[in-house]
Design a protein around this motif. Structure first.
Motif, PDB file in Angstrom:
ATOM      1  N   LEU A  86       3.055   5.609  -8.387  1.00  0.00           N
ATOM      2  CA  LEU A  86       2.723   7.032  -8.414  1.00  0.00           C
ATOM      3  C   LEU A  86       3.774   7.694  -8.791  1.00  0.00           C
ATOM      4  O   LEU A  86       3.488   9.100  -9.214  1.00  0.00           O
ATOM      5  N   SER A  87       4.891   7.441  -8.396  1.00  0.00           N
ATOM      6  CA  SER A  87       6.035   8.488  -8.691  1.00  0.00           C
ATOM      7  C   SER A  87       6.430   8.496 -10.046  1.00  0.00           C
ATOM      8  O   SER A  87       7.077   9.275 -10.479  1.00  0.00           O
ATOM      9  N   GLU A  88       5.757   7.567 -10.914  1.00  0.00           N
ATOM     10  CA  GLU A  88       6.009   7.506 -12.253  1.00  0.00           C
ATOM     11  C   GLU A  88       4.840   8.122 -12.952  1.00  0.00           C
ATOM     12  O   GLU A  88       4.449   8.001 -14.236  1.00  0.00           O
ATOM     13  N   ASN A  89       3.923   8.824 -12.138  1.00  0.00           N
ATOM     14  CA  ASN A  89       3.033   9.610 -12.689  1.00  0.00           C
ATOM     15  C   ASN A  89       1.758   8.709 -12.948  1.00  0.00           C
ATOM     16  O   ASN A  89       1.091   8.901 -14.306  1.00  0.00           O
ATOM     17  N   ALA A  90       1.413   7.428 -12.387  1.00  0.00           N
ATOM     18  CA  ALA A  90       0.497   6.701 -12.926  1.00  0.00           C
ATOM     19  C   ALA A  90      -0.884   7.471 -12.700  1.00  0.00           C
ATOM     20  O   ALA A  90      -1.081   7.802 -11.660  1.00  0.00           O
ATOM     21  N   ARG A  91      -1.836   7.132 -13.713  1.00  0.00           N
ATOM     22  CA  ARG A  91      -3.111   7.811 -13.483  1.00  0.00           C
ATOM     23  C   ARG A  91      -4.251   6.798 -13.355  1.00  0.00           C
ATOM     24  O   ARG A  91      -5.156   6.898 -12.917  1.00  0.00           O
ATOM     25  N   LEU A  92      -3.866   5.449 -13.793  1.00  0.00           N
ATOM     26  CA  LEU A  92      -4.559   4.203 -13.651  1.00  0.00           C
ATOM     27  C   LEU A  92      -3.800   3.018 -12.912  1.00  0.00           C
ATOM     28  O   LEU A  92      -3.052   2.644 -13.580  1.00  0.00           O
ATOM     29  N   LEU A  93      -4.300   2.670 -11.874  1.00  0.00           N
ATOM     30  CA  LEU A  93      -3.592   1.604 -11.092  1.00  0.00           C
ATOM     31  C   LEU A  93      -4.410   0.536 -11.130  1.00  0.00           C
ATOM     32  O   LEU A  93      -5.744   0.273 -10.849  1.00  0.00           O
ATOM     33  N   ILE A  94      -4.100  -0.707 -11.853  1.00  0.00           N
ATOM     34  CA  ILE A  94      -4.852  -1.981 -11.669  1.00  0.00           C
ATOM     35  C   ILE A  94      -4.142  -2.713 -10.695  1.00  0.00           C
ATOM     36  O   ILE A  94      -2.838  -3.338 -10.815  1.00  0.00           O
ATOM     37  N   MET A  95      -5.119  -3.106  -9.903  1.00  0.00           N
ATOM     38  CA  MET A  95      -4.622  -3.979  -8.553  1.00  0.00           C
ATOM     39  C   MET A  95      -5.264  -5.327  -8.739  1.00  0.00           C
ATOM     40  O   MET A  95      -6.353  -5.632  -8.627  1.00  0.00           O
ATOM     41  N   ASP A  96      -4.293  -6.397  -8.793  1.00  0.00           N
ATOM     42  CA  ASP A  96      -4.901  -7.748  -8.904  1.00  0.00           C
ATOM     43  C   ASP A  96      -4.674  -8.456  -7.454  1.00  0.00           C
ATOM     44  O   ASP A  96      -3.580  -8.913  -7.249  1.00  0.00           O
ATOM     45  N   GLU A  97      -5.826  -8.879  -7.068  1.00  0.00           N
ATOM     46  CA  GLU A  97      -5.855  -9.462  -5.623  1.00  0.00           C
ATOM     47  C   GLU A  97      -4.940  -8.840  -4.749  1.00  0.00           C
ATOM     48  O   GLU A  97      -4.157  -9.393  -4.040  1.00  0.00           O
ATOM     49  N   PRO A  98      -5.244  -7.366  -4.556  1.00  0.00           N
ATOM     50  CA  PRO A  98      -4.353  -6.793  -3.657  1.00  0.00           C
ATOM     51  C   PRO A  98      -4.329  -7.154  -2.113  1.00  0.00           C
ATOM     52  O   PRO A  98      -3.621  -6.826  -1.461  1.00  0.00           O
ATOM     53  N   THR A  99      -5.615  -7.786  -1.684  1.00  0.00           N
ATOM     54  CA  THR A  99      -5.581  -8.069  -0.340  1.00  0.00           C
ATOM     55  C   THR A  99      -5.381  -9.622   0.043  1.00  0.00           C
ATOM     56  O   THR A  99      -5.507 -10.155   1.185  1.00  0.00           O
ATOM     57  N   SER A 100      -5.026 -10.358  -1.011  1.00  0.00           N
ATOM     58  CA  SER A 100      -5.065 -11.923  -0.555  1.00  0.00           C
ATOM     59  C   SER A 100      -4.014 -12.492   0.421  1.00  0.00           C
ATOM     60  O   SER A 100      -4.080 -13.203   1.085  1.00  0.00           O
ATOM     61  N   ALA A 101      -3.087 -11.637   0.755  1.00  0.00           N
ATOM     62  CA  ALA A 101      -2.016 -11.903   1.899  1.00  0.00           C
ATOM     63  C   ALA A 101      -2.013 -10.801   2.818  1.00  0.00           C
ATOM     64  O   ALA A 101      -0.945 -10.775   3.660  1.00  0.00           O
ATOM     65  N   LEU A 102      -3.108  -9.969   3.172  1.00  0.00           N
ATOM     66  CA  LEU A 102      -3.218  -8.984   4.072  1.00  0.00           C
ATOM     67  C   LEU A 102      -4.054  -9.374   5.204  1.00  0.00           C
ATOM     68  O   LEU A 102      -5.097  -9.989   5.011  1.00  0.00           O
ATOM     69  N   SER A 103      -3.701  -8.809   6.422  1.00  0.00           N
ATOM     70  CA  SER A 103      -4.636  -8.894   7.569  1.00  0.00           C
ATOM     71  C   SER A 103      -5.610  -7.774   7.553  1.00  0.00           C
ATOM     72  O   SER A 103      -5.683  -6.990   6.621  1.00  0.00           O
TER      73      SER A 103
END
Length: 501
Positions: free
Chosen positions: A157-174
Motif C-alpha cells: 500500500l505504501s507503493e500505492n497498490a490499487r489491487l492486492l492479490i492475496m494467495d492463501e493468506p490465512t493458511s498459517a493464521l489463528s
C-alpha cells in the motif's frame, strides 16, 4: 458498478502437455473483494503469475482502468499498482520493519546517505494509518507470521497498490489473526482498494468476498455474487460432485486398543493427557491454536521429551525418546508443514518415498533403481499420486499429491498408528476428499489414526470420536453422534465439559 479496475479477457496459457488456462475472463472492481477458487491445477496460480507479470499469456488481453496494457515483469506490475502477497512471504528477516517497508526506495540525505530517521518516521506514519502497532526497528524475522503478513500489505500500500492479490493468506493464521486480517481487508475495501482473495477455505471466501470466480481444469466455470451461490454449489462447480461426498466414512472401529496414553505431561505445555485410539478408529483432536495439540503429537513421536505419563502400544508399555524409537513401535507422524518438515523438495518422488525404507532396499549401502521402483511404484498406484512419474521432482507436485507422497513414505514401513497433524492444510477440496478417502481406507485396513485438524467440517466429517483440548488439557470427549460444531467450540473456548462418549 463502475468500470473494472482490471479486466483479464480471454486469457489462455499452455505449458508442454498442459493447457493451464483456456479463455479465462476475470473482472475486478475498485473496492471489491473478489474470491478466486478452484482445485490445485485449476489455473489459479498461472492466472496470478500472468497478472503479476511473472509469465506472459499466450492469448487474450488485459485492460487496466479500461486501457489495454502489457505487463512486462513484476516490477512493472507493482508500478502499475498490482501487488501480490504470496503464501511464502518475501520479507528479508534480518532487516528491520522500516527497512523492509522501504526496501529499494529508502529516503536519502542530501549527501546520498540513508536517512534512517526519516525512514522510521514515515514507517510509523504508514503503519499508524493501517492501525498496525509494529516496532519499526524490530527485525522482520522476529515478528509472528500474522504481523509479517500485515507488513507485506503495508509495503504494497505504501507503493500505492490499487489491487492486492492475496494467495492463501490465512493458511498459517489463528482464528484471532484471521479476524484481524479480515478487518484490515474490509477497511482497505472501504478505501477503494481491490482485493483478489485466493483460498482453499471456502467458508472464509464466503465470509469476506463480494463475488466469486470458479475455475476448473483451466476454464472459467462462472463468476457469481457471493449471495447467489452456496458452498455446496461452488464445490460442485470446482470438482464436479456434491459436497456431501467430500467425507467418505465407511470404516467401523474395532475394539482392540492400539494406542493408550495415560497422564502424559510436559510441564508448561500440556498436562495429564489421557486417551485411547482403537484399531480401525479415527480420533479427531480439536482445539484452538495454542491448545497443545501439536505438542502432544510431537511428544508421542519422540520429538519432544515428557516429564511423566505412560504410552502403551497394543497393551504394552513403551518408552519413546526419539522418532527412531517411535517408528520401531509402529508409529508414523505426518506434520502440519509438509514442505518444511516432511519433504525433500529438490529430490524425486521415488526418493521421497523410498528414503524411509533404505535399510531394507539398500542393506549393504548400494541402491538399485530397479529395487527402489519395485518398492515405491505400488504405493504411487495405491494412493493414486498424479502424475505417476517416480522421477518427477516432488516440488512440482500439487499440494494434495505431495501429501500423498508423505503418506506413501510411511506406508512403506507398514505402521500400526498414524498421527496426522492438519492432513489437508493448503490443499484444494477435491484433494481433501481424496485424503479423507485414503484415511477411511487405512482405517478399514486396521490402522489407528489420531488426526489433528483446525477445520471443524473435517473433524466432524471423518472422526469416530473427538477429543477437545484447551490450555494443554483434554477438556471433553464427544462421540460422532454427540459432536456438533457448537459443542466443540464451547469446549475449546471454555464452555461446560461435554459428556463422555
Amino acid at each position: 458498478m463502475t468500470e473494472p479496475l482490471l479486466r483479464a479477457e480471454g486469457i489462455s496459457k499452455a505449458f508442454p502437455g498442459v493447457q493451464a488456462l483456456d479463455r479465462v475472463t476475470l473482472e475486478i472492481f475498485p473496492g471489491e473483494i473478489h474470491g478466486l477458487v478452484g482445485e490445485n491445477g485449476a489455473g489459479k496460480s498461472t492466472l496470478i503469475r500472468i497478472l503479476a507479470g511473472a509469465i506472459p499469456r499466450d492469448a487474450g488481453r488485459i485492460l487496466w482502468q479500461g486501457q489495454p496494457v502489457e505487463i512486462a515483469d513484476p516490477r512493472h506490475a507493482r508500478r502499475m499498482g498490482i501487488a501480490v502477497i504470496h503464501q511464502e512471504l518475501s520479507l528479508l528477516p534480518n532487516l528491520t520493519v522500516a527497512e523492509n517497508l522501504f526496501l529499494g526506495r529508502e529516503p536519502r540525505t542530501r549527501w546520498g546517505g540513508l536517512n534512517r530517521r526519516a525512514m522510521e518516521a514515515e514507517a510509523r506514519r504508514i503503519l499508524r494509518g493501517l492501525d498496525l502497532d509494529l516496532d519499526v526497528r524490530a527485525p522482520a524475522g522476529s515478528l509472528p507470521f500474522a504481523q509479517r503478513q500485515m507488513l507485506e500489505i503495508a509495503r504494497a500500500l505504501s507503493e500505492n497498490a490499487r489491487l492486492l492479490i492475496m494467495d492463501e493468506p490465512t493458511s498459517a493464521l489463528s482464528e484471532r489473526e484471521i479476524h484481524r486480517l479480515f478487518q484490515l481487508l474490509r477497511d482497505l475495501k472501504g478505501r477503494g482498494v481491490a482485493i483478489l482473495f485466493i483460498s482453499h477455505r471456502l467458508e472464509e471466501v464466503f465470509q469476506i468476498a463480494d463475488r466469486i470466480t470458479v475455475l476448473r481444469d483451466g476454464r472459467q466455470i462462472g463468476t457469481f455474487p457471493i449471495a447467489e451461490v452456496t458452498p455446496s454449489a461452488v464445490v460442485r462447480m470446482m470438482v464436479g460432485r456434491e459436497m456431501r461426498e467430500m467425507f467418505a466414512k465407511t470404516a467401523t472401529p474395532g475394539t482392540e486398543v492400539l494406542l493408550e496414553v495415560r497422564g502424559l505431561t510436559r510441564e508448561g505445555v500440556f498436562h495429564e493427557v489421557s486417551f485411547e485410539v482403537r484399531r480401525g478408529e479415527i480420533v479427531g483432536l480439536a482445539g484452538l491454536v495454542g491448545a497443545g495439540r501439536t505438542e502432544v503429537a510431537r511428544a508421542l513421536f519422540g520429538l519432544d521429551p515428557v516429564d511423566r505419563g505412560e504410552i502403551r502400544i497394543e497393551g504394552r508399555r513403551v518408552r519413546i525418546r526419539s522418532p527412531i524409537e517411535a517408528i520401531q513401535q509402529g508409529i508414523a507422524f505426518i506434520p502440519e508443514d509438509r514442505k518444511a518438515q516432511a519433504l525433500f523438495l529438490s529430490m524425486a518422488l521415488r526418493s521421497n518415498i523410498a528414503i524411509s525404507a533404505l535399510p531394507r532396499i539398500a542393506p549393504f549401502g548400494l541402491l538399485s533403481r530397479k529395487l527402489v521402483d519395485a518398492t515405491v511404484i505400488p504405493y504411487i498406484r495405491h494412493l493414486d499420486i498424479r502424475p505417476p512419474r517416480p522421477g518427477m521432482l516432488v516440488r512440482h507436485l500439487s499440494g494434495g499429491n505431495q501429501q500423498k507422497a508423505v503418506l506413501a513414505r510411511w506406508l512403506v514401513l507398514q505402521p500400526k498408528i498414524l498421527i496426522m497433524d492438519e492432513p489437508t492444510r493448503g490443499i484444494d477440496v477435491g484433494a481433501k476428499a481424496e485424503i479423507h478417502a485414503l484415511m477411511d481406507r487405512l482405517a478399514r485396513e486396521g490402522k489407528a489414526i489420531l488426526m489433528i485438524s483446525s477445520e471443524l467440517p473435517e473433524i466432524l466429517g471423518i472422526s469416530d470420536r473427538i477429543l477437545v483440548m484447551r490450555e494443554g488439557r483434554i477438556v471433553g470427549e464427544l462421540s460422532r453422534a454427540q459432536a456438533t460444531a457448537d459443542r466443540i467450540l464451547a469446549l475449546a473456548m471454555g464452555g461446560r465439559h461435554a459428556p463422555a462418549a
